[in-house]
Design an enzyme around this catalytic site. Sequence first.
Site, mmCIF file in Angstrom:
data_model
loop_
_atom_site.group_PDB
_atom_site.id
_atom_site.type_symbol
_atom_site.label_atom_id
_atom_site.label_comp_id
_atom_site.label_asym_id
_atom_site.label_seq_id
_atom_site.Cartn_x
_atom_site.Cartn_y
_atom_site.Cartn_z
ATOM 1 C CE LYS A 1 -29.894 0.321 21.624
ATOM 2 N NZ LYS A 1 -29.425 1.066 20.497
HETATM 3 C C1 LIG Z 1 -28.713 2.795 26.864
HETATM 4 C C2 LIG Z 1 -28.542 3.501 25.563
HETATM 5 N N1 LIG Z 1 -28.777 4.811 25.520
HETATM 6 C C3 LIG Z 1 -28.629 5.509 24.379
HETATM 7 C C4 LIG Z 1 -28.204 4.886 23.212
HETATM 8 C C5 LIG Z 1 -28.095 5.691 21.954
HETATM 9 O O1 LIG Z 1 -29.186 5.439 21.108
HETATM 10 P P1 LIG Z 1 -29.020 5.628 19.538
HETATM 11 O O2 LIG Z 1 -27.921 4.724 19.123
HETATM 12 O O3 LIG Z 1 -30.327 5.237 18.962
HETATM 13 O O4 LIG Z 1 -28.678 7.042 19.317
HETATM 14 C C6 LIG Z 1 -27.939 3.518 23.233
HETATM 15 C C7 LIG Z 1 -27.472 2.761 22.030
HETATM 16 O O5 LIG Z 1 -27.919 2.834 20.984
HETATM 17 C C8 LIG Z 1 -28.141 2.807 24.416
HETATM 18 O O6 LIG Z 1 -27.963 1.493 24.458
HETATM 19 N N1 LIG Z 2 -25.926 1.573 21.498
HETATM 20 C C1 LIG Z 2 -26.192 0.544 20.579
HETATM 21 C C2 LIG Z 2 -25.399 0.652 19.329
HETATM 22 C C3 LIG Z 2 -26.159 0.126 18.164
HETATM 23 O O1 LIG Z 2 -27.268 0.927 17.952
HETATM 24 P P1 LIG Z 2 -28.499 0.564 17.039
HETATM 25 O O2 LIG Z 2 -29.643 1.250 17.703
HETATM 26 O O3 LIG Z 2 -28.188 1.077 15.706
HETATM 27 O O4 LIG Z 2 -28.694 -0.918 17.022
HETATM 28 C C4 LIG Z 2 -26.062 -0.786 21.292
HETATM 29 O O5 LIG Z 2 -26.336 -0.828 22.463
HETATM 30 O O6 LIG Z 2 -25.677 -1.770 20.730
#
Ligand SMILES: Cc1ncc(COP(=O)(O)O)c(C=O)c1O
Ligand SMILES: N[C@@H](CCOP(=O)(O)O)C(=O)O
Length: 464
Positions: free
Chosen positions: A112
């Site tokens: 993120k």
């Molecule tokens: C460590 C981790 N892996 C995978 C994901 C999944 O990614 P996305 O929500 O973009 O599918 C998340 C949360 O979004 C995450 O925090």
């Molecule tokens: N896994 C995410 C959930 C939110 O996902 P986002 O990519 O739409 O912000 C988290 O860790 O909060």
Amino acid sequence: MQFVSTRGRAPVLGFSDAVLAGLASDGGLYVPQSWPQIGADEIASFAGKSYAEVAYAIISRFTGDEIAPARLKQIIDDSYAVFRHPSVAPLVELAPGQFVLELFHGPTLAFKDVAMQFLSRIMDHILAERGLKATIVGATSGDTGSAAIEAFRGRDTTDIFILHPQGRTSPVQRLQMTTVLDANVHNIALEGTFDDCQNIVKAMFNNHGFRNRVRLSGVNSINWGRIVAQIVYYFTAGVSLGAPHRPVSFTVPTGNFGDIFAGYCAKAMGLPIDRLIIATNANDILRRTLDTGRYEMAGVAPTISPSMDIEISSNFERLLFEAAGRDAAAVRRMMDGLKQSGGFAVPDMALQAIRRDFAAATTDEDATRATIAQTLKAADYLLDPHTAVGLNVAQQQPHGTTPMITLATAHPAKFPAAVKAASGVDPALPSWLGDLYEREERLSVLANDQQAVEDFITARTRAA
Ligand SMILES: Cc1ncc(COP(=O)(O)O)c(C=O)c1O
Ligand SMILES: N[C@@H](CCOP(=O)(O)O)C(=O)O
């Protein structure tokens, strides 16, 4: 570059307004009106360039002339200067043809950071230029929240309110959020699941009186400003392994579908991607949808990869819009079905289009733990549970001719209990987080109730 809503009933906006809006006013998500193309020669020219240079080449396609080139370059340089690896997102080969793309070298140890460091600076720039303040909201299952709080802390243009599901994040994830005591940071522990948090965030955007009064903006991947920055590492990884001359494949641990949708965008822009594999944990609504053609909610089960414990996979709506030939009425029908009965059928044509671009598979808890243990033994490499879900799914795939890159979405030290139980190794936090467990915490527990959250925000935001 203009952006349109997946539901077709919101104003068409430029980049800056789409970023400030977060969610479109009709409840849809913004997508670019058309996909900018990056030709093979330009892709080849990315080889040897810094991460920030490639990021500029890609992100500037979407900002158009709204942000002066020198300013945009500065924002991007500053965003990636905080990463602790010189490549920002390095590739590691675990076995012949099997790679992981390490996206956890930012300040909060998860992918993120890559987008959030950019988003906070670009929003700050847009708001400062307009002389405005905004109220930022976000729902998190643990990683988005910590990355957003770190990126927005102390900023004068924004107050940030992050909703996490009480007791459902790892302790490290919680502390990374709740020990940030800057005056503009507000942590809400909601009595509910991540989907409840996300539903309240979306409902606040759909409450137009509240939205306008507090000048609401969002930092989840529903915001196009997140996706645009996540497209970049698909290009840098692809080019490192021979693109555009050689196609590559990606497996992505998936929850809210933002990360893998960024891969789809890279492909639409010209990156030769062979396979895009959706990896899910036991919360496998996306795998079931690809198998059956029905998106059907069944309840969320807590897992050792808690950030993926999600059933309302927001960015899937962006894919449905593309796969349905950009038919906003069809998207509205599907989203109405989801709201009213917890499910919908994907029209045949869209399902076929999705299956052409994506495959999906699931990893259960035992297989996740086994993958952590086996990878440590075979490659001397410690995975976090989310990456382990991805790698296990990558290993389930038929052996292709293209290199397979699994996105390593978090550092194992964010999930020490699960990693230790699987491998016997207690992953150490980096030095800047060494005293995390001793820091003072601040958070407010709220009921799963939109009005309670709105009242909490109204009483604290400086943007109203
Ligand atoms: C460590 C981790 N892996 C995978 C994901 C999944 O990614 P996305 O929500 O973009 O599918 C998340 C949360 O979004 C995450 O925090
Ligand atoms: N896994 C995410 C959930 C939110 O996902 P986002 O990519 O739409 O912000 C988290 O860790 O909060």
